[in-house]
Scaffold this motif. Structure first.
Motif, mmCIF file in Angstrom:
data_model
loop_
_atom_site.group_PDB
_atom_site.id
_atom_site.type_symbol
_atom_site.label_atom_id
_atom_site.label_comp_id
_atom_site.label_asym_id
_atom_site.label_seq_id
_atom_site.Cartn_x
_atom_site.Cartn_y
_atom_site.Cartn_z
ATOM 1 N N ASP A 79 0.713 -1.161 0.054
ATOM 2 C CA ASP A 79 -0.117 -0.151 -0.018
ATOM 3 C C ASP A 79 0.826 1.268 -0.138
ATOM 4 O OD1 ASP A 79 -1.756 2.045 0.599
ATOM 5 O OD2 ASP A 79 -2.832 0.815 1.779
ATOM 6 N N LEU A 80 1.073 1.753 -1.097
ATOM 7 C CA LEU A 80 1.922 3.124 -1.393
ATOM 8 C C LEU A 80 1.344 4.254 -0.566
ATOM 9 C CD1 LEU A 80 4.161 4.767 -2.464
ATOM 10 C CD2 LEU A 80 2.717 5.032 -4.468
ATOM 11 N N LEU A 81 -0.079 4.420 -0.451
ATOM 12 C CA LEU A 81 -0.550 5.522 0.281
ATOM 13 C C LEU A 81 -0.225 5.389 1.808
ATOM 14 C CD1 LEU A 81 -2.214 8.014 0.562
ATOM 15 C CD2 LEU A 81 -4.194 6.518 0.708
ATOM 16 N N GLU A 82 -0.206 4.227 2.326
ATOM 17 C CA GLU A 82 0.015 3.817 3.567
ATOM 18 C C GLU A 82 1.420 4.366 3.921
ATOM 19 O OE1 GLU A 82 -0.034 0.204 7.114
ATOM 20 O OE2 GLU A 82 -0.342 -0.383 5.185
ATOM 21 N N GLY A 83 2.457 3.821 3.127
ATOM 22 C CA GLY A 83 3.798 4.072 3.100
ATOM 23 C C GLY A 83 3.943 5.429 3.476
ATOM 24 N N MET A 84 3.403 6.339 2.277
ATOM 25 C CA MET A 84 3.758 7.987 2.126
ATOM 26 C C MET A 84 2.800 8.394 3.523
ATOM 27 S SD MET A 84 5.613 8.420 -0.099
ATOM 28 C CE MET A 84 5.381 10.307 -0.201
ATOM 29 N N TRP A 85 1.852 7.871 4.108
ATOM 30 C CA TRP A 85 1.130 8.374 5.231
ATOM 31 C C TRP A 85 2.025 8.440 6.401
ATOM 32 C CZ3 TRP A 85 -0.749 5.021 9.190
ATOM 33 C CH2 TRP A 85 -1.384 5.624 10.198
ATOM 34 N N SER A 147 12.003 22.234 0.911
ATOM 35 C CA SER A 147 11.383 22.342 2.199
ATOM 36 C C SER A 147 10.932 20.892 2.507
ATOM 37 C CB SER A 147 9.824 23.350 2.013
ATOM 38 O OG SER A 147 9.041 22.939 3.232
ATOM 39 N N PRO A 148 10.963 20.587 3.679
ATOM 40 C CA PRO A 148 10.319 19.271 4.238
ATOM 41 C C PRO A 148 8.890 19.003 3.939
ATOM 42 C CG PRO A 148 11.595 20.453 5.933
ATOM 43 C CD PRO A 148 11.220 21.304 5.062
ATOM 44 N N ALA A 149 8.108 20.119 3.836
ATOM 45 C CA ALA A 149 6.727 19.824 3.523
ATOM 46 C C ALA A 149 6.399 19.200 2.199
ATOM 47 C CB ALA A 149 6.260 21.219 3.504
ATOM 48 N N ASN A 150 7.609 19.275 1.422
ATOM 49 C CA ASN A 150 7.101 18.829 0.004
ATOM 50 C C ASN A 150 7.313 17.287 0.018
ATOM 51 O OD1 ASN A 150 7.133 21.299 -1.431
ATOM 52 N ND2 ASN A 150 9.409 21.226 -1.663
ATOM 53 N N SER A 151 7.607 16.729 1.038
ATOM 54 C CA SER A 151 7.670 15.256 1.197
ATOM 55 C C SER A 151 6.659 14.655 2.034
ATOM 56 C CB SER A 151 9.006 14.978 1.965
ATOM 57 O OG SER A 151 10.050 15.270 1.172
ATOM 58 N N MET A 152 5.796 15.643 2.464
ATOM 59 C CA MET A 152 4.507 15.354 3.255
ATOM 60 C C MET A 152 3.339 15.272 2.451
ATOM 61 S SD MET A 152 5.660 15.188 6.525
ATOM 62 C CE MET A 152 7.503 14.934 6.691
#
Length: 277
Positions: A79-85, A147-152
Motif C-alpha cells: 500500500d503506497l498510500l500507507e507508506g507515504m502516510w 522544504s520538508p513540507a514537499n515530502s509530506m
C-alpha cells in the motif's frame, strides 16, 4: 494502570532525582500514555517540564512510527498510500490516513468521470493531466524546493505544491485506482512515471509531473541522462517498487533537514530509512 496512577506517575517527573527512572517507566507504557502527557503539558506553566513532556511524547511517537514502518515493510509494502502516510506522521503525528484516502478517491472519481471507453493511452494521460494540473492546480514548489513540507503528502494535497516525487505519487495513486498501467521510475535528480500501454506494439512513454504532466519518450530520458554525464542504467527506464518510492521520499526528507541544519531530525529520518534498506 488506572488513569489516576498514570497521572500520579507523570507528576513525579517534577522530581529531578527520580525523573530519569520515571521517564523509563513512561516510555515502557507506549503510545497509549500520550493523551495523559499532553494533558499534563496543558496543565503546567513550567517551561522545563513542558520540554520534558514534549521530548517524551516525541520519543513515544517516534518509537511507534518505527514499529509501524517495520510492519508495513514486512507485510510487503503493498500500500503506497500507507507508506507515504507513515512518512507524513513523522512531522504530523495526527495525520489522518482516511483523509488522505478520501482526497485521492475524489481525484480518482473526477478523472473517471472524464475518461471515455477505448480512449487512447495518450488521451488518458491528458485527462489525468487536466484534472490534476488544470482543475486542481497541482504544481511544482519551485520557491521552496527543499522544504520538508514537499515530502509530506498531507501538506502537498492541502497546498497543491510539491516536489517531483510527491506530485508523482498523487498522480500514480489516482492512475492505479483507475487500473491504468502507470508506474514510478527512479531517475537521478528527478522522479517520473512510466505508462506501459497494453496495446499490441505500443511503446512505453514517460510522464513528468513536475512539469504539469509533460509526456516524454525513451529518447528524451536517454538525452536527460546523458546531460548528467553519468552511465546509463536500466533502472532509469523501468518501473520501481513502492519500497523504492518511500525510500526516496525519506532521502528527500533527510536532505531537507540537513539543508535546514536540523541534524537531530536528519538522523531520525536516517533511522527510519534504515528500516526500509
Amino acid at each position: 494502570m488506572t488513569n489516576k496512577e498514570i497521572k500520579a506517575l507523570i507528576s513525579l517527573l517534577d522530581d529531578p532525582e527520580i525523573a530519569p527512572q520515571i521517564q523509563d517507566k513512561i516510555q515502557n507504557l507506549g503510545e497509549s500514555i500520550i493523551p495523559f502527557l499532553e494533558e499534563s503539558w496543558e496543565e503546567t506553566l513550567d517551561g522545563q517540564q513542558q520540554q520534558r513532556l514534549e521530548d517524551l511524547i516525541h520519543h513515544l511517537q517516534f518509537e511507534g512510527l518505527q514499529q509501524r514502518l517495520r510492519v508495513w515493510r514486512e507485510a510487503g509494502a503493498t500500500d503506497l498510500l500507507e507508506g507515504m502516510w507513515l512518512l507524513n506522521t513523522y512531522q504530523y503525528p495526527d495525520a489522518d490516513y482516511q483523509a488522505l484516502n478520501r482526497a485521492i478517491e475524489q481525484l480518482r472519481f473526477e478523472t473517471w468521470a472524464a475518461l471515455r471507453p477505448e480512449m487512447h493511452p495518450s488521451d488518458q494521460v491528458q485527462t489525468l493531466n487536466y484534472v490534476m494540473f488544470r482543475q486542481h492546480k497541482f504544481a511544482a514548489n519551485t520557491q521552496h524546493f527543499h522544504s520538508p513540507a514537499n515530502s509530506m503528502l498531507q501538506r502537498v494535497i492541502e497546498t497543491k505544491r510539491g516536489n517531483p516525487l510527491t506530485l508523482c505519487v498523487i498522480y500514480l495513486l489516482v492512475a492505479q485506482r483507475l487500473h491504468l498501467p502507470v508506474f514510478g521510475v527512479n531517475l537521478p535528480n528527478l522522479f517520473v512515471l512510466t505508462f506501459r500501454p497494453e496495446l499490441p506494439g505500443a511503446e512505453p512513454f514517460y510522464v513528468n509531473c513536475y512539469n504539469r504532466g509533460l509526456v516524454l519518450s525513451r529518447t528524451d530520458i536517454e538525452h536527460y541522462v546523458s546531460q548528467l554525464n553519468i552511465t546509463s542504467n536500466p533502472i532509469f527506464f523501468e518501473p520501481c517498487s513502492n519500497l523504492d518510492i518511500v525510500r526516496r521520499a525519506l532521502r528527500n526528507l533527510q536532505m531537507s533537514f540537513e539543508r535546514l541544519q536540523e541534524p537531530v531530525k536528519a538522523v531520525e529520518v536516517a533511522v527510519l530509512l534504515s528500516i526500509l534498506e
